[in-house]
Design a protein around this motif. Structure first.
Motif, PDB file in Angstrom:
ATOM      1  N   THR A 225       0.355  -1.062   0.224  1.00 37.92           N
ATOM      2  CA  THR A 225      -0.196   0.404  -0.255  1.00 37.92           C
ATOM      3  C   THR A 225       0.952   1.005   0.104  1.00 37.92           C
ATOM      4  O   THR A 225       0.519   2.344  -0.498  1.00 37.92           O
ATOM      5  CB  THR A 225      -1.196  -0.114   0.897  1.00 37.92           C
TER       6      THR A 225
ATOM      7  N   VAL B 180      -8.882  -0.144   3.610  1.00 36.96           N
ATOM      8  CA  VAL B 180      -7.793  -0.745   2.401  1.00 36.96           C
ATOM      9  C   VAL B 180      -7.377  -1.875   3.840  1.00 36.96           C
ATOM     10  O   VAL B 180      -6.977  -1.718   5.276  1.00 36.96           O
ATOM     11  CB  VAL B 180      -6.441  -0.638   2.271  1.00 36.96           C
ATOM     12  N   GLY B 181      -7.447  -3.772   3.288  1.00 28.97           N
ATOM     13  CA  GLY B 181      -5.530  -4.344   3.869  1.00 28.97           C
ATOM     14  C   GLY B 181      -6.958  -5.826   4.862  1.00 28.97           C
ATOM     15  O   GLY B 181      -6.192  -6.829   4.931  1.00 28.97           O
TER      16      GLY B 181
ATOM     17  N   THR C 292     -11.419  -0.545  -0.513  1.00 31.54           N
ATOM     18  CA  THR C 292     -10.739  -0.941  -1.253  1.00 31.54           C
ATOM     19  C   THR C 292     -10.124  -2.571  -1.086  1.00 31.54           C
ATOM     20  O   THR C 292      -9.781  -2.666  -0.531  1.00 31.54           O
ATOM     21  CB  THR C 292      -9.873  -0.328  -2.213  1.00 31.54           C
ATOM     22  N   TRP C 293     -10.675  -3.044  -2.713  1.00 32.11           N
ATOM     23  CA  TRP C 293      -9.364  -5.077  -1.989  1.00 32.11           C
ATOM     24  C   TRP C 293      -8.945  -4.782  -3.508  1.00 32.11           C
ATOM     25  O   TRP C 293      -8.338  -4.911  -4.498  1.00 32.11           O
ATOM     26  CB  TRP C 293     -10.505  -6.262  -2.916  1.00 32.11           C
TER      27      TRP C 293
ATOM     28  N   THR D  11      -0.947  -7.845  -2.669  1.00 31.71           N
ATOM     29  CA  THR D  11       0.494  -7.443  -3.226  1.00 31.71           C
ATOM     30  C   THR D  11       0.587  -7.588  -4.704  1.00 31.71           C
ATOM     31  O   THR D  11       1.256  -6.761  -4.922  1.00 31.71           O
ATOM     32  CB  THR D  11       1.161  -8.360  -1.738  1.00 31.71           C
ATOM     33  N   GLU D  12       0.596  -9.254  -4.500  1.00 31.24           N
ATOM     34  CA  GLU D  12       0.595  -9.235  -5.984  1.00 31.24           C
ATOM     35  C   GLU D  12      -0.297  -8.889  -6.970  1.00 31.24           C
ATOM     36  O   GLU D  12      -0.089  -8.461  -8.368  1.00 31.24           O
ATOM     37  CB  GLU D  12      -0.468 -10.522  -6.005  1.00 31.24           C
TER      38      GLU D  12
ATOM     39  N   THR E 214      -7.382 -15.690  -6.191  1.00 36.29           N
ATOM     40  CA  THR E 214      -6.590 -15.001  -4.771  1.00 36.29           C
ATOM     41  C   THR E 214      -5.730 -15.235  -3.405  1.00 36.29           C
ATOM     42  O   THR E 214      -5.430 -14.075  -2.494  1.00 36.29           O
ATOM     43  CB  THR E 214      -7.936 -13.995  -5.133  1.00 36.29           C
TER      44      THR E 214
ATOM     45  N   ASP F 298      -8.655 -15.612  -1.642  1.00 35.08           N
ATOM     46  CA  ASP F 298     -10.118 -14.793  -0.958  1.00 35.08           C
ATOM     47  C   ASP F 298     -11.174 -15.797  -1.069  1.00 35.08           C
ATOM     48  O   ASP F 298     -11.258 -16.129  -1.870  1.00 35.08           O
ATOM     49  CB  ASP F 298     -10.067 -13.432  -0.960  1.00 35.08           C
TER      50      ASP F 298
ATOM     51  N   ILE G 134     -15.521  -9.492   0.304  1.00 40.23           N
ATOM     52  CA  ILE G 134     -14.244 -10.124   0.438  1.00 40.23           C
ATOM     53  C   ILE G 134     -15.211 -10.924   1.319  1.00 40.23           C
ATOM     54  O   ILE G 134     -14.698 -10.380   3.147  1.00 40.23           O
ATOM     55  CB  ILE G 134     -13.020  -9.915   0.643  1.00 40.23           C
TER      56      ILE G 134
ATOM     57  N   ASN H 276      -4.606 -12.364   9.168  1.00 36.83           N
ATOM     58  CA  ASN H 276      -4.647 -11.099   8.209  1.00 36.83           C
ATOM     59  C   ASN H 276      -4.804 -10.714  10.310  1.00 36.83           C
ATOM     60  O   ASN H 276      -5.797 -10.067  10.437  1.00 36.83           O
ATOM     61  CB  ASN H 276      -5.557 -10.326   7.519  1.00 36.83           C
TER      62      ASN H 276
HETATM   63  C1  WTA Z   1      -7.147  -8.381   2.483  1.00 32.58           C
HETATM   64  C2  WTA Z   1      -2.960  -5.496   0.902  1.00 32.58           C
HETATM   65  C3  WTA Z   1     -11.331  -7.252   2.654  1.00 32.58           C
HETATM   66  C4  WTA Z   1      -7.299  -9.696   1.757  1.00 32.58           C
HETATM   67  C5  WTA Z   1      -3.867  -4.134   0.342  1.00 32.58           C
HETATM   68  C6  WTA Z   1      -5.896  -9.695   1.117  1.00 32.58           C
HETATM   69  C7  WTA Z   1      -8.564  -7.137   2.705  1.00 32.58           C
HETATM   70  C8  WTA Z   1      -4.833  -9.541   1.735  1.00 32.58           C
HETATM   71  C9  WTA Z   1      -8.691  -6.025   1.624  1.00 32.58           C
HETATM   72  C10 WTA Z   1      -4.276  -8.515   1.104  1.00 32.58           C
HETATM   73  C11 WTA Z   1     -10.241  -5.325   1.237  1.00 32.58           C
HETATM   74  C12 WTA Z   1      -6.965  -6.518   0.959  1.00 32.58           C
HETATM   75  N1  WTA Z   1     -11.125  -5.936   1.879  1.00 32.58           N
HETATM   76  N2  WTA Z   1      -9.575  -8.060   2.119  1.00 32.58           N
HETATM   77  N3  WTA Z   1     -11.024  -3.712   1.309  1.00 32.58           N
HETATM   78  N4  WTA Z   1      -7.692  -5.369   1.468  1.00 32.58           N
HETATM   79  N5  WTA Z   1      -7.908  -7.167   1.776  1.00 32.58           N
HETATM   80  O1  WTA Z   1      -0.611  -8.129   0.221  1.00 32.58           O
HETATM   81  O2  WTA Z   1      -7.583 -11.025   2.004  1.00 32.58           O
HETATM   82  O3  WTA Z   1      -1.046  -7.169   2.361  1.00 32.58           O
HETATM   83  O4  WTA Z   1      -5.644 -11.502   0.354  1.00 32.58           O
HETATM   84  O5  WTA Z   1      -2.613  -6.354   0.528  1.00 32.58           O
HETATM   85  O6  WTA Z   1      -5.455  -8.317   2.618  1.00 32.58           O
HETATM   86  O7  WTA Z   1      -2.841  -8.478   1.702  1.00 32.58           O
HETATM   87  P1  WTA Z   1      -1.307  -7.328   1.324  1.00 32.58           P
END
Ligand code: WTA
Length: 650
Positions: A312, A387-388, A413-414, A417-418, A499, A501, A513, A522
């Motif tokens: 992020t 986010v996150g 925002t969903w 990293t990928e 994903t 998820d 999600i 998480n």
């Molecule tokens: C979760 C962070 C629900 C999800 C940008 C994803 C979320 C993982 C959301 C990625 C959201 C991120 N609603 N779940 N708005 N945003 N996630 O790689 O499980 O640190 O697969 O990236 O965070 O985490 P990462």
């Protein structure tokens, strides 16, 4: 479930870059004619040589198993630092690029685009003088100070690949990440400063290098000024080295598919993997989402509270905003220091218009009460983001009502990293929000919900979230291990990006999600592989076996629940429990501290020896009434013991 609907106001529909009708049109075109759509939008960044090829991607699948290859704008030539800095100089050289707010409220400063240019060019020259060039990897281990952004952009300028490691990681975790990408250069600071406490960054770097060797240079930014050990042949202070160089540093010509950065992230198995992002497509995606999702307009002050150690921070503190010529705020501290009003005081101080944070911060501040928010003005705020992790509707409502005074839309925002950038989100002028839903796909994103067999579900449904088509910001490979890339993301559902998820789609086509369906948890928005915590625990001499699962935690979203079996003859005591927590913190970092540890004389296993995590999860969730089928267990009795001694009781 009948969710409340927050419609788009007329004001927003009028002033936003995209209203509902435009979203429909643009989205349709982006998925029906991706070549045409991205040919046009790829031009939002400047190219030294423009592309003629737009999309050349394959997710493999039944027809071409194993052939996963993702290339965007592949014959284009550009440079990310050029796009984030140089191209703005003629029109906005004196505009503020970065507002930095220190841990201590008395410390802040503004950096213009021209100053940003000079600082980045100097740092790039310092790196170049120490042998860093195109294709080399550089590890950045920094606090949240402008030099962290300079370091990233200096690498981009030279065509070097940066790997930013979160400053909260331990020397061991840092060592793994340095050797994981073979960096010979590390950029760090003497110490970090967070919430009034110092973090011994340089000492951690020394400890990491002592473990793995192979590092030729360490560039040290003076942050606190405390004396640190300097190895004369290897270490140099940035301020000393920068005196020896000029502010002239041309931007390396980079192919669109040349690597930009590696970011190590946790998966369900093994060590963290190096997610690799490349140049052109990534920047197009990061900048486009930043403009449309946050509805960024010239003159706005934008603040993302993430750390640059996470994706992020890469996409939405540094690359997206700066590519758009925005003013981006960078905050060194924490939401609760010196008081729980800090976020809102910073909003008022710098007249922040757009504010982007994580649900865990919102929940923590929600617990501290409304008064701490209400005593600040927040009149400058126009838009809020999340986010996150999934945001629970209660936290969403509080964020909307208390922080935004009912006036600001929320973009949930969903992304991952990928994915490089935002994938599913409301656009504030186009899409009505439902608390807890990330709502609709961004342009070019084709989400699908599949069942366990991979059947694509239609209409309102629940299952696993996959993405059916490539998008420009997608990761290209796992650094040094393309096979692992294919296995991790394209083998569960051949031909589709998986994903990890779970997700529900409602009758309005909104996505909800539901969280990870793999062994990733998480914790406070930090992604953690349960396997990593397990291997840290079993590295302790008294531990013979460990199994780690997540459980619902009011503030962190998920907490870390560890089941630990000891070596025979060892006795579980409160002291040992504390020792294990300290051990994990030292092995990985404070973000991995187990919240609950249960001594387990045995773990529930199948007859073939596989730990049944489903059962461990249920017990950790205090939902042992619904354990499901336990008939395949080798020793059903261990479950009774685990239930009797469970640590998380309602
Ligand atoms: C979760 C962070 C629900 C999800 C940008 C994803 C979320 C993982 C959301 C990625 C959201 C991120 N609603 N779940 N708005 N945003 N996630 O790689 O499980 O640190 O697969 O990236 O965070 O985490 P990462």
């Amino acid at each position: 479930m009948d969710a409340k609907l927050y419609p788009v106001s007329q004001d927003w529909a009028r002033r936003a870059h995209v209203d509902e009708a435009k979203y429909q049109l643009m989205y349709e075109r982006s998925v029906k004619d991706p070549e045409g759509f991205w040919f046009e939008h790829g031009n939002r960044i400047d190219w030294f040589t423009t592309y003629s090829q737009v999309k050349n991607t394959s997710f493999g699948g039944p027809g071409s198993p194993g052939e996963v290859s993702i290339r965007w704008f592949e014959d284009g030539v550009t440079n990310v630092a050029y796009n984030c800095i140089d191209r703005h100089l003629a029109t906005r050289g004196d505009q503020v690029a970065i507002i930095w707010e220190g841990d201590d409220p008395s410390e802040s400063k503004s950096i213009t685009y021209r100053e940003l240019h000079d600082e980045v060019a100097r740092m790039a020259n310092v790196l170049r003088n120490r042998g860093v060039g195109k294709g080399d990897t550089v590890t950045i281990y920094m606090p949240m100070i402008p030099e962290a952004a300079y370091a990233m952009l200096a690498c981009a300028r030279l065509g070097a690949i940066h790997s930013v490691v979160f400053g909260g990681f331990s020397p061991d975790s840092l060592a793994d990440r340095i050797s994981g990408c073979g960096s010979k250069m590390i950029i760090t600071a003497d110490e970090g400063l967070r919430g009034g406490r110092t973090v011994p960054l340089k000492a951690n770097v020394d400890a990491a290098i002592a473990k793995i060797g192979g590092v030729d240079h360490v560039v040290v930014v003076r942050r606190t000024g405390s004396p640190v050990e300097m190895e004369p042949a290897r270490d140099v202070y940035l301020h000393d080295a920068a005196e020896q160089v000029t502010t002239e540093c041309p931007c390396e010509k980079m192919n669109a598919e040349d690597p930009l950065f590696i970011l190590f992230t946790s998966g369900s198995t093994g060590k963290p993997k190096g997610v690799l992002h490349t140049t052109g497509g990534y920047l197009v995606h990061a900048s486009m989402t930043h403009e449309y999702v946050f509805d960024y307009h010239d003159g706005d002050v934008y603040w993302c509270t993430a750390d640059v150690g996470w994706v992020t921070g890469h996409s939405y503190i540094v690359y997206g905003p700066l590519a758009n010529g925005a003013t981006t705020l960078m905050f060194e501290g924490v939401p609760t220091y010196p008081s729980v009003s800090r976020f809102w005081e910073v909003v008022d101080k710098h007249q922040v218009n757009i504010f982007y944070t994580a649900p865990t911060a919102i929940r923590a501040l929600m617990g501290a009460g409304e008064e701490a928010v209400k005593k600040t003005s927040r009149r400058s705020l126009r838009l809020l983001g999340s986010v996150g992790e999934p945001i629970n509707p209660e936290a969403w409502e509080w964020y909307h009502r208390v922080v935004g005074d009912g006036r600001c839309p929320i973009v949930d925002t969903w992304w991952q990293t990928e994915t490089g950038g935002i994938m599913i989100t409301p656009l504030p002028g186009a899409i009505a929000q439902k608390p807890g839903s990330a709502t609709r796909p961004f342009f070019g994103v084709v989400p699908q919900v599949v069942d366990a067999e991979g059947k694509v579900l239609e209409g309102a449904c629940e299952g696993n979230l996959v993405i059916a088509e490539s998008w420009p910001g997608q990761m290209r490979t796992v650094f040094g291990d393309h096979q692992r890339f294919i296995e991790t993301y394209f083998s569960a559902y051949p031909g589709k990006y998986f994903t990890g998820d779970g997700c529900r789609r409602d009758e309005d086509g909104y996505y909800w999600i539901t969280g990870r369906v793999d062994d990733v948890i998480n914790v406070s928005g930090h992604r953690m592989g349960t396997a990593e915590v397990e291997s840290a625990l079993v590295a302790h001499p008294k531990v013979s076996e460990a199994a780690v699962v997540g459980y619902p935690h009011d503030i962190k979203g998920q907490g870390i629940y560890a089941y630990v079996t000891l070596m025979s003859g060892e006795v579980f005591t409160d002291d040992l429990r504390k020792e294990l927590v300290t051990w994990v913190r030292k092995e990985i970092g404070p973000i991995a501290s187990p919240d609950l540890i249960q001594f387990a004389p045995g773990l529930p296993k199948t007859r073939s020896g596989k730990i049944m995590r489903r059962i461990l999860r249920k017990i950790a969730e205090d939902e042992f009434g619904s354990l499901g089928d336990t008939s395949t267990l080798a020793e059903p009795a261990v479950v009774d013991d685990l239930i009797a001694n469970r640590q998380n009781r309602a």
